[in-house]
Write an enzyme that holds these catalytic residues in place. Structure first.
Site, short mmCIF file in Angstrom:
data_model
loop_
_atom_site.label_atom_id
_atom_site.label_comp_id
_atom_site.label_asym_id
_atom_site.label_seq_id
_atom_site.Cartn_x
_atom_site.Cartn_y
_atom_site.Cartn_z
N GLY A 11 0.80 -1.22 0.00
CA GLY A 11 0.00 0.00 0.00
C GLY A 11 0.82 1.26 0.00
N SER A 12 2.02 1.22 -0.59
CA SER A 12 2.85 2.45 -0.59
C SER A 12 2.17 3.56 -1.38
CB SER A 12 4.24 2.16 -1.16
OG SER A 12 4.19 1.91 -2.55
N ASN A 13 1.45 3.22 -2.44
CA ASN A 13 0.70 4.26 -3.17
C ASN A 13 -0.48 4.75 -2.32
OD1 ASN A 13 1.66 4.85 -6.00
ND2 ASN A 13 1.76 2.63 -5.97
N ARG A 89 -6.52 -7.70 -8.06
CA ARG A 89 -7.64 -8.49 -8.57
C ARG A 89 -8.22 -7.83 -9.81
NH1 ARG A 89 -7.49 -13.21 -7.39
NH2 ARG A 89 -9.68 -13.54 -7.70
N HIS A 107 -0.42 1.85 -12.84
CA HIS A 107 0.26 0.68 -13.41
C HIS A 107 1.73 1.05 -13.63
CE1 HIS A 107 0.76 -3.04 -15.66
NE2 HIS A 107 1.36 -2.35 -16.59
N VAL A 142 -7.85 -5.31 -18.86
CA VAL A 142 -6.81 -5.16 -17.83
C VAL A 142 -5.79 -4.10 -18.26
CG1 VAL A 142 -4.96 -6.35 -16.58
CG2 VAL A 142 -7.08 -7.55 -17.10
N ASP A 143 -5.51 -3.16 -17.33
CA ASP A 143 -4.52 -2.09 -17.59
C ASP A 143 -4.86 -1.31 -18.86
OD1 ASP A 143 -2.04 -4.41 -16.43
OD2 ASP A 143 -3.19 -2.91 -15.31
N GLU A 172 5.66 6.85 -9.11
CA GLU A 172 4.24 6.54 -8.85
C GLU A 172 3.73 7.39 -7.68
OE1 GLU A 172 3.22 2.36 -8.57
OE2 GLU A 172 5.03 1.87 -9.68
C1 GRF Z 1 3.26 -0.73 -7.67
O1 GRF Z 1 4.27 -0.80 -8.66
C2 GRF Z 1 1.93 -0.57 -8.35
O2 GRF Z 1 2.03 0.18 -9.55
C3 GRF Z 1 1.55 -1.99 -8.64
O3 GRF Z 1 1.91 -2.68 -7.46
C4 GRF Z 1 3.12 -2.09 -6.95
C5 GRF Z 1 3.04 -1.98 -5.44
O4 GRF Z 1 2.09 -1.00 -5.16
N1 GRF Z 1 0.16 -2.12 -8.95
P1 GRF Z 1 1.83 -0.58 -3.60
O5 GRF Z 1 3.20 -0.37 -2.96
O6 GRF Z 1 1.11 -1.73 -2.96
O7 GRF Z 1 1.04 0.70 -3.69
#
Ligand code: GRF
Length: 210
Positions: A11-13, A89, A107, A142-143, A172
């Site tokens: 969940g870093s984003n 998912r 993405h 997808v994407d 990102e």
């Molecule tokens: C990221 O590269 C995102 O683009 C992809 O999963 C990776 C981890 O995302 N979908 P996050 O750290 O869980 O937000």
């Protein structure tokens, strides 16, 4: 605007979206939903006193039943807008329709190149000289979907999939909050698959001090 965030992992984003909305008068992170009970992002959201819900996809025999449960929880929490942030998912068509043009995904490639998984490894192997990330509106493919923003970096001679992933993830984290802001602050208009960017939207996207 009440926002729901869907995660599956670290969940870093999600963290960057939460931080970016903390001082926003137009955006409020209402709930974080994870399909993975072990997602580390859930703990972080709890620390930030954000409502969380685990909806384990393994408990649903049909994809549509899982989608319906997610949709039900989002409606119960009055969510207006949805952000996938490391959500792994695939949504069914009916779910995509319900959130049409109110649903973003990020993405880790310069779409439409390198849809799917292992994007950095594939980019390096293909010999392309640039990589990056894309925020787009979610569609059933997808994407796929109208692109809101992209960020780009070079693939250097000594880059491997780990070093490239690190570089792109940093991008990102800067790109996603800007793209969400375009919607919470009503800086873009979307009609079907056409996006109209206001001057302010272009300014927000271009203010990209990496
Ligand atoms: C990221 O590269 C995102 O683009 C992809 O999963 C990776 C981890 O995302 N979908 P996050 O750290 O869980 O937000």
């Amino acid at each position: 605007m009440k926002i729901g965030i869907l995660i599956s992992g670290s969940g870093s984003n999600m963290i960057k979206l939460i931080e970016s909305c903390q001082n926003s008068k137009n955006a409020f992170i209402e709930i974080v939903i994870s399909n993975n009970p072990d997602a580390k992002g859930i703990e972080y959201a709890k620390l930030k006193n954000i409502k969380t819900k685990v909806i384990d996809h393994k408990e649903f025999s049909e994809r549509e039943d899982f989608d319906n449960k997610v949709h039900e929880v989002l409606l119960e929490n009055n969510v207006d807008f949805l952000c996938n942030a490391g959500f792994m998912r695939i949504h069914g068509e009916k779910f995509v329709e319900k959130w049409f043009n109110k649903h973003l995904n990020i993405h880790p490639s310069l779409l439409p190149s390198f849809k799917g998984l292992n994007t950095h490894e594939r980019a390096i192997k293909s010999g392309v000289k640039f990589a990056g990330c894309t925020v787009h509106l979610v569609r059933s493919g997808v994407d796929e979907g109208p692109i809101i923003g992209q960020a780009i970096t070079s693939i250097d001679i000594n880059d491997d999939k780990i070093s490239l992933a690190k570089k792109v993830l940093k991008l990102e984290h800067k790109l996603y909050p800007k793209c969400l802001k375009l919607f919470t602050d009503k800086l873009v208009k979307v009609k079907n698959n056409k996006i109209t960017f206001s001057d302010k939207a272009i300014e927000v996207l271009n203010d990209f001090k990496v």
